[in-house]
Design an enzyme around this catalytic site. Structure first.
Site, PDB file in Angstrom:
ATOM      1  N   MET A   1       9.538 -13.165  -7.713  1.00 17.80           N
ATOM      2  CA  MET A   1       9.244 -13.259  -6.282  1.00 17.80           C
ATOM      3  C   MET A   1       8.853 -11.894  -5.742  1.00 17.80           C
ATOM      4  O   MET A   1       9.299 -10.866  -6.235  1.00 17.80           O
ATOM      5  CB  MET A   1      10.463 -13.765  -5.512  1.00 17.80           C
ATOM      6  CG  MET A   1      10.828 -15.209  -5.812  1.00 17.80           C
ATOM      7  SD  MET A   1      12.109 -15.817  -4.688  1.00 17.80           S
ATOM      8  CE  MET A   1      13.485 -14.796  -5.178  1.00 17.80           C
ATOM      9  N   CYS A   2       8.048 -11.894  -4.719  1.00 16.15           N
ATOM     10  CA  CYS A   2       7.691 -10.660  -4.022  1.00 16.15           C
ATOM     11  C   CYS A   2       8.853 -10.221  -3.137  1.00 16.15           C
ATOM     12  O   CYS A   2       9.809 -10.964  -2.913  1.00 16.15           O
ATOM     13  CB  CYS A   2       6.449 -10.887  -3.165  1.00 16.15           C
ATOM     14  SG  CYS A   2       4.996 -11.440  -4.078  1.00 16.15           S
ATOM     15  N   ARG A   3       8.762  -9.006  -2.632  1.00 10.91           N
ATOM     16  CA  ARG A   3       9.725  -8.482  -1.673  1.00 10.91           C
ATOM     17  C   ARG A   3       8.967  -7.784  -0.561  1.00 10.91           C
ATOM     18  O   ARG A   3       7.912  -7.178  -0.798  1.00 10.91           O
ATOM     19  CB  ARG A   3      10.707  -7.497  -2.336  1.00 10.91           C
ATOM     20  CG  ARG A   3      11.653  -8.140  -3.342  1.00 10.91           C
ATOM     21  CD  ARG A   3      12.666  -9.031  -2.630  1.00 10.91           C
ATOM     22  NE  ARG A   3      13.638  -9.603  -3.545  1.00 10.91           N
ATOM     23  CZ  ARG A   3      13.498 -10.744  -4.189  1.00 10.91           C
ATOM     24  NH1 ARG A   3      12.374 -11.433  -4.056  1.00 10.91           N
ATOM     25  NH2 ARG A   3      14.442 -11.213  -4.977  1.00 10.91           N
TER      26      ARG A   3
END
Length: 278
Positions: A1-3
């Site tokens: 997942m991105c942050r």
């Protein structure tokens, strides 16, 4: 997942949030949260508001932790509002600068963590729903950028929250028509330079995390020895995918199906987020 993270308040140097906290965004890009074995190594971006009417933007397809230009830039800029993002590309998504967040159009900046399920099958239909006048501005190949331009299509300039709900409703309807059970997963951050709008939503039961810092005034009372909070204004807020530091009472988890609006004033505003058809 991105942050990702968003900051709103008195001007600060972005490095104070990107590099200095124990779980800074740069540290999260090396190994993130519950997915500690997954690095956000597929690019990064920093968008900020300053002297110009339009925001500044710096993006790269390189890993954030090794980019000296980002380190130098974030130490010299002072901004009252900025968004930053570290990317973990979904399967099949190219690693290229045009696919890195934030995405920018006019005064708007947009970041996203999540995905449109079955994107290869929905891409044509959703891209063709973008206003023809906006379509030429799409530079990359991500679902996130199309989400941004759908929101612009559905009235972002005049009704930001309503436009985001219509964008989500359009995506869900397309997904359901193609037999996708849970079409949308998202936390997103959006700004026009006057406010930060953040949304936590998913079509299914699993929802990516989103947090907002509590009152800086209260934190100063609880932790008077913490030098890092002394120059933050009382209305300063930080919105994050996952906490940057572990301090009791510092973070409030944004509930699922909620939109958070941060603007001038002592309190942020929580509103229900309900996708609807355009």
């Amino acid at each position: 997942m991105c942050r990702w993270l968003a900051y709103f308040g008195d001007p600060i140097r972005p490095e104070e949030l990107l590099y200095e906290p124990r779980r800074s965004l740069i540290e999260q890009s090396r190994s993130s949260g519950p997915d500690a074995g997954i690095a956000n190594a597929d690019g990064f971006g920093l968008g900020w508001y300053g002297l110009s009417d339009a925001p500044g933007l710096f993006r790269s397809s390189l890993p954030a932790w090794g980019d000296q230009n980002l380190r130098e830039l974030s130490a010299q800029i002072r901004s009252p509002l900025f968004l930053a993002h570290v990317r973990a590309a979904s399967a099949g998504m190219p690693v290229q600068q045009t696919n890195c967040h934030p995405f920018k159009h006019g005064k708007w900046l947009f970041v996203h963590n999540g995905y449109i399920a079955d994107w290869p099958h929905l891409r044509r239909e959703l891209t063709m729903a973008v206003d023809p006048d906006l379509y030429p501005y799409i530079e990359g190949s991500t679902d996130s950028e199309v989400m941004f331009y759908l929101a612009l299509t559905y009235g972002l300039e005049d009704d930001p929250l309503g436009a985001l709900e219509r964008m989500a409703g359009c995506i869900e309807a397309a997904g359901y028509r193609h037999g996708t059970e849970h079409p949308l997963q998202m936390t997103l951050g959006l700004s026009d330079g006057e406010q930060v709008i953040a949304v936590r939503y998913a079509s299914g039961p699993e929802v990516n995390t989103l947090f907002v810092s509590t009152s800086v005034h209260d934190i100063r009372l609880l932790l008077p020895a913490e030098e890092r909070f002394r120059h933050f204004s009382d209305e300063a807020r930080v919105v994050v995918s996952e906490p940057l530091i572990d301090l009791p009472g510092l973070w409030h988890e944004v509930p699922p199906s909620t939109a958070l609006i941060v603007r001038d004033g002592p309190d942020s505003e929580d509103l229900p987020f309900v996708p609807r058809m355009p």
